[in-house]
Structures are given as C-alpha cells and as structure tokens.
Design an enzyme around this catalytic site. Structure first.
Site, PDB file in Angstrom:
ATOM      1  N   ASP A 329       0.846  -1.195   0.000  1.00  0.00           N
ATOM      2  CA  ASP A 329       0.000   0.000   0.000  1.00  0.00           C
ATOM      3  C   ASP A 329       0.883   1.247   0.000  1.00  0.00           C
ATOM      4  O   ASP A 329       1.881   1.311   0.729  1.00  0.00           O
ATOM      5  CB  ASP A 329      -0.907  -0.016   1.230  1.00  0.00           C
ATOM      6  CG  ASP A 329      -1.925   1.115   1.216  1.00  0.00           C
ATOM      7  OD1 ASP A 329      -2.185   1.667   0.125  1.00  0.00           O
ATOM      8  OD2 ASP A 329      -2.448   1.459   2.288  1.00  0.00           O
ATOM      9  N   GLU A 332       2.268   2.956   3.095  1.00  0.00           N
ATOM     10  CA  GLU A 332       3.439   2.413   3.781  1.00  0.00           C
ATOM     11  C   GLU A 332       4.745   3.036   3.290  1.00  0.00           C
ATOM     12  O   GLU A 332       5.797   2.803   3.879  1.00  0.00           O
ATOM     13  CB  GLU A 332       3.506   0.893   3.576  1.00  0.00           C
ATOM     14  CG  GLU A 332       2.396   0.122   4.261  1.00  0.00           C
ATOM     15  CD  GLU A 332       2.447   0.253   5.777  1.00  0.00           C
ATOM     16  OE1 GLU A 332       3.518  -0.016   6.354  1.00  0.00           O
ATOM     17  OE2 GLU A 332       1.430   0.632   6.377  1.00  0.00           O
ATOM     18  N   ASP A 364      -2.366  -3.652   4.346  1.00  0.00           N
ATOM     19  CA  ASP A 364      -1.139  -2.938   3.977  1.00  0.00           C
ATOM     20  C   ASP A 364      -0.301  -3.711   2.968  1.00  0.00           C
ATOM     21  O   ASP A 364       0.466  -3.120   2.212  1.00  0.00           O
ATOM     22  CB  ASP A 364      -0.299  -2.673   5.229  1.00  0.00           C
ATOM     23  CG  ASP A 364      -1.013  -1.763   6.217  1.00  0.00           C
ATOM     24  OD1 ASP A 364      -1.625  -0.781   5.758  1.00  0.00           O
ATOM     25  OD2 ASP A 364      -0.983  -2.039   7.430  1.00  0.00           O
TER      26      ASP A 364
END
Length: 612
Positions: A329, A332, A364
């Site tokens: 993602d 991050e 994530d």
C-alpha cells in the site's frame, strides 16, 4: 501384536487469572437468573469471554478490550473493586479469591470425590458438583435412546473409515495405516483438506479422527502412530461402502441414515485442540461458540458449494504464465518520517523481493498472481496484465499505531472489514516500536488486544521487533507463496461468485480459484456508494444495544426505513407500535429482540417532534 490402545484426552483448561472478577460476574449472573432477568445472558457471555484470556486485569476499565464487556459491566467491576479495596485494604491482591470464600467453597465441595466424569467448573453451584453427572449429561443419557454415530458423507470421519476399510480388503494390507498414508488415500473421499485449515478456522478434516477414536471406531497404536479399524468401526465402514456402491449404481450419492453431522465432530475437535474454547455445562453451550469460527458450522451440509455450483472461469493462468507479486500500500511508503517509510522498501529491494506499490483499499500488504505479457507487434503499449489476488492479506501495526487505533475505534473497524473482504488468511503483523510503557493505554491492555485478535477473531498474529524483521517476514511469505501457487493453474472468479465457489487450497490439487484483483480492490473500498439497506443498518446500529446481529435480523423483516414506517402506520395503537419488533428473532440462539429495544426503535421512528 498391536500395542496398547490410546485414546485422546482433553487438555486441562488454564486457570483464570482473574478469579475475583469471575466470582463477581458469576454472582451477578446467578442473581439475574433468580429474578428471571435477561441480563443473565449478558453476564454469561462476559464470563465466557473472561475465561478465555490468559492475562490478569487490574481494573474493569482494562476489561473493555474483551468481547462482550461494555461500559456498564466495566463500571460495575470498578465499583465493586473499589468496595473490595475499602473492605480489605488497598494492598489486597485481586488476582486471587479471598481466603474466606475459598474456605467456604472448599467446605461445600468436601463430600465430592474426584471423578473423571465430572469437570470442575467455576460456574457450577456446589450442589450440582456433588453429583456424579452434570444435569446436561443426565439429559443426554436419560429419556430417549441415543442413535448410532454415523459421520456425514464426504466428511473427514467418513473418508477415514472408508479408506481404512478398503485397505483391509487389499491383499497387500499390513492391517494398519500411518497418518501420512491415511491422509493421502482419504483426501479424494473428503471435501475438506486433511492438511490445510478451512477459512477462519483452526481445524482440518484430520481433527475428526479424534472423534472416531472416542466413538471406538478407530484405534491408534504405536509411535509413529498406526491407525486401524475396530470391530465396531469395520461394521460401520462396511455399511458406508455398501451405501456408496449402491449410490453409484443408482447414479446419485446415497447417505446412510446418520444421527450426527460435522457440527458434532467440530465441537468435539474444538474441545480437544483448543484450550481456550470449551462448552459450559451450566448455561447454554451455544453462547460459548466463537463468532470467528461460526461460519463453517452455519454452512455445514452434506455437499459443499463447489459440488452444487459449476464454475466457469473468465480466464485461466497456467503455470509459467504468471508471477507472484507482493503489493505494498502506498501509505506504507509515504507520509511521516521519510527515512522510516523508505526503510521497509529498501529492505525488500535488498532481499530481492518482486513488489509493486499501489493503492490498496484494505490491508497494507497482499499478494497477486500477475499475468506475464509480451509486446504485440504494431502496438505502442504492452497489453494490460490480468491479475488475481491470493488468499493472504497483511495488516501492519506498530505498537504506537495499535494504541491509537484502539482509542479512536479504527482497530475494531479494520478487523471487521478484514473479515468481510473475502480473503481467508488475514494476518496481523505487530511491530514493536520502543517501549510500550509510555503509551496512553497500559501495555497489558495492548497485549490483550493482540491475544483478542488471535483467539476471538481467528487472525494469525506475527510479532516482529523492528522494520528489518518485518521485511524479512514479508520476504519469507513471498517465497512461500511462490512455491505453493507457481505449480498450479489459477482460475478467475468475480466478487459475486467467490462465495459460491470452492476456493479452498489443497496441496494435491492442480488448480485453485482466485478473485480478480480489480474486483476485490473495488469491493473493499471504504467510502464506496452504499445501498439504502446498508445505510439503514448503520443507522440502526447507532442505537445503544443494537448489535450487528440484531440489525441484520430487523433488516430480514424490514429491509428499508420505508417498509418499517409502513408497518408502524398499520399499527392501531402506540402500544402495538412499541411491541412491533419485540418478537424478531436474533442471532444463533434465535432470541427475541425484546420489548425494551423495540420501544426505543419505535420512539426513534414514530416521534414527530424533536427528540430531546
């Protein structure tokens, strides 16, 4: 000569580290039961939740992280704890029961001799403990005669019995089979995997073997284990084989009349393999069932969805035609301290991980199978690669982030969305970040939240000490998934089809069904357009006491506010409006919604003047 027969035994339940809270909740539950109040069920659920957690609590406020502990119960515990300190002194330990209560309890239990048939339980009244059998046991053994246990067709127990029986008829039979041999030969006869767990469950088809041993149908001897049929098991397996042969001759599967199903096997397997989950012999055992594992029990049937639904994929990715890619993602890698955000990406590159940074609407990190595409002569652009999402999604949490998400409510919402996203292997990657002692929530509460996520929600928890270790874990997972999926044909399905298809990943299968990444990511959008029914459900859940289960039960009868308003208008009196929803059945136990909530909802939707 076969060795001594060994039977599976139940693991001893760990002692509750909060016996004082347990004692008070039990007293409140018993008091409510005497007055026939429905709050007894609320206390029972709180008791069940408290007994599953291995960490000590220092206040009622800390217990709020547990399931079924609301503001009211937490405040009652704090008030009772304050009174306890006033009576016994501020330094009195709260993780042991006071000696006076202990002595009284011991005196009441004196006549009872230890018996393997009775299990000591913190909630059992003394007069019940002095009997050899619990009331629930008496109900089972008394009255009508118990029917013979017969495993459900194509269940784990069914496959094991047939496999052992067919082995006995083989000229080369040794009279027993090892675990590996049995799993390999029985797999084609079973719809569930003998080695991989079902979604949101910790159990495989192999767990049913313990039920067969308990029912004295199979015996387990030696080490390494050898499995063989008893006389009773041989007779039952022969009948199952005859029914199978007759079904083939008739052109459809035939089922021996059975008195039991996979739910019974699942319950017995849970009590053996999970020390935190057990049936309560005093109050209704169904309240003890964990919501995280209830999906499989609800969908239990003689035939799985894959048999009933013939899936035709839009496209198929064959081995060698795709790459396994880690998706990160973009959150991050952006925002916050630049060096900290880039550290993870740097470590992944250093480890040689093939990854792509993109916008993920849930989680994530996740993995996709991306089609290999070649440039087409005469075209400027390379054709767009088709992508399928694998069944694994990772939510990364640093300890400070976990603390913040618990305070603002994101933690519970994220877990709810992960459960509903359709990926069956959710992982929580918990990363330590300095000392947790200076955060706004006690460290023990954070640890409880982590245990809660694993035990109650059924997520896999991975703890790491820093970013480098997190990157190492993602690297290992990427290599692992490449090894699993690279040799399989991947069949596509849409978001609408995913619940109809058998998407279980079997090690011996040559193919598996995966959802298209585009459909998955769009379906996981947090702020996507909602239907009237979804908005109505959210509106109902703002009312105190209306849970997701209760809102769903109301929506089954009245799917929109207009239909509910129409029903209210057809009522002849205000009293009838107040009782309109009181008989709506809610939850697994199908209890009534009740007159109190029904009245509250009617006041919200039927009051024309401003609410104050």
């Amino acid at each position: 000569m076969p060795g001594e027969i060994t039977y599976g035994r139940k693991r001893p339940l760990p002692a509750c580290p909060n016996p004082l809270f347990l004692k008070w909740l039990t007293e409140w539950r018993d008091s409510a039961a005497e007055k026939n109040l429905k709050t007894q069920f609320v206390y029972q659920k709180a008791i069940s939740s408290l007994k599953k957690y291995p960490l000590p609590l220092n206040s009622g406020k800390e217990a709020k992280i547990l399931q079924n502990f609301g503001d009211s119960i937490c405040k009652m515990l704090d008030d009772r704890l304050e009174k306890h300190y006033a009576e016994c002194g501020p330094n009195i330990p709260i993780h042991t029961v006071p000696s006076s209560s202990s002595t009284l309890r011991k005196a009441q239990r004196q006549p009872k001799a230890p018996s393997p048939l009775s299990i000591p339980h913190a909630l059992e009244p003394p007069e019940q403990e002095s009997q050899d059998l619990s009331p629930s046991k008496k109900k089972k053994t008394g009255g009508k005669k118990q029917r013979e246990y017969v495993p459900q067709r194509r269940s784990g127990g069914y496959a094991v019995l047939l496999t052992l029986y067919r082995d006995t008829k083989s000229p080369s039979s040794r009279g027993y089979m090892t675990k590996a041999e049995l799993q390999k030969e029985a797999q084609p006869l079973c719809d569930k995997s003998f080695t991989l767990t079902d979604p949101n469950s910790k159990y495989t088809a192999w767990t049913s073997v313990s039920t067969l041993i308990q029912k004295e149908l199979v015996i387990k001897t030696h080490s390494p284990a050898r499995y063989s049929l008893t006389e009773k098991g041989l007779e039952l397996a022969q009948r199952l084989e005859e029914a199978e042969d007759q079904g083939r001759a008739d052109g459809f599967p035939r089922q021996v009349q059975a008195s039991s199903n996979e739910e019974e096997e699942q319950e017995e397997a849970e009590s053996e393999t999970n020390p935190y989950i057990h049936a309560d012999p005093v109050q209704c055992p169904d309240q003890q069932l964990n919501l995280a594992y209830s999906h499989n029990a609800k969908n239990t049937s003689s035939d799985p969805p894959s048999v009933q639904y013939n899936h035709v994929p839009e496209f198929t990715l064959h081995p060698g035609d795709f790459n396994i890619l880690l998706c990160v993602d973009f959150i991050e890698t952006t925002g916050g301290a630049a060096h900290r955000k880039q550290e993870l990406v740097t470590e992944l590159r250093r480890n040689g991980v093939n990854f792509d940074v993109r916008k993920l609407h849930i989680g994530d990190f996740l993995w996709i199978a991306q089609e290999k595409v070649q440039p087409v002569p005469g075209q400027l652009r390379i054709p767009q690669a088709r992508e399928l999402v694998l069944d694994y999604v990772v939510e990364r949490k640093r300890m400070d982030d976990l603390c913040g998400s618990i305070i603002d409510g994101r933690f519970r919402e994220q877990k709810f969305r992960l459960k509903r996203c359709g990926l069956r292997r959710p992982i929580y990657l918990v990363e330590d970040h300095g000392s947790a002692q200076h955060l706004s929530i006690p460290e023990t509460t954070l640890q409880q939240a982590i245990v809660n996520t694993q035990v109650v929600d059924g997520f896999f928890i991975k703890r790491t000490k820093d970013v480098r270790e997190s990157a190492a874990y993602l690297t290992i997972m990427t290599r692992y998934l490449q090894g699993i999926y690279s040799r399989k044909s991947l069949l596509s399905c849409t978001k609408e089809e995913e619940w109809k298809c058998d998407r279980s990943l079997r090690p011996d299968a040559s193919s598996c069904i995966l959802v298209e990444f585009k459909d998955f990511n769009e379906g996981a959008m947090k702020n996507k357009a909602q239907t009237v029914k979804e908005v109505f459900a959210r509106q109902l859940m703002q009312i105190s006491g209306v849970s997701g289960e209760k809102a769903a039960a109301i929506l089954e009868k009245y799917s929109t506010p207009a239909s509910l308003m129409s029903a209210y208008e057809s009522c002849s009196s205000a009293e009838e409006k107040e009782k309109l929803l009181s008989s709506v059945k809610c939850g697994k136990l199908q209890r009534n919604l009740g007159p109190v909530l029904s009245k509250t909802i009617s006041q919200l939707y039927c009051t024309k003047e401003p609410l104050s």
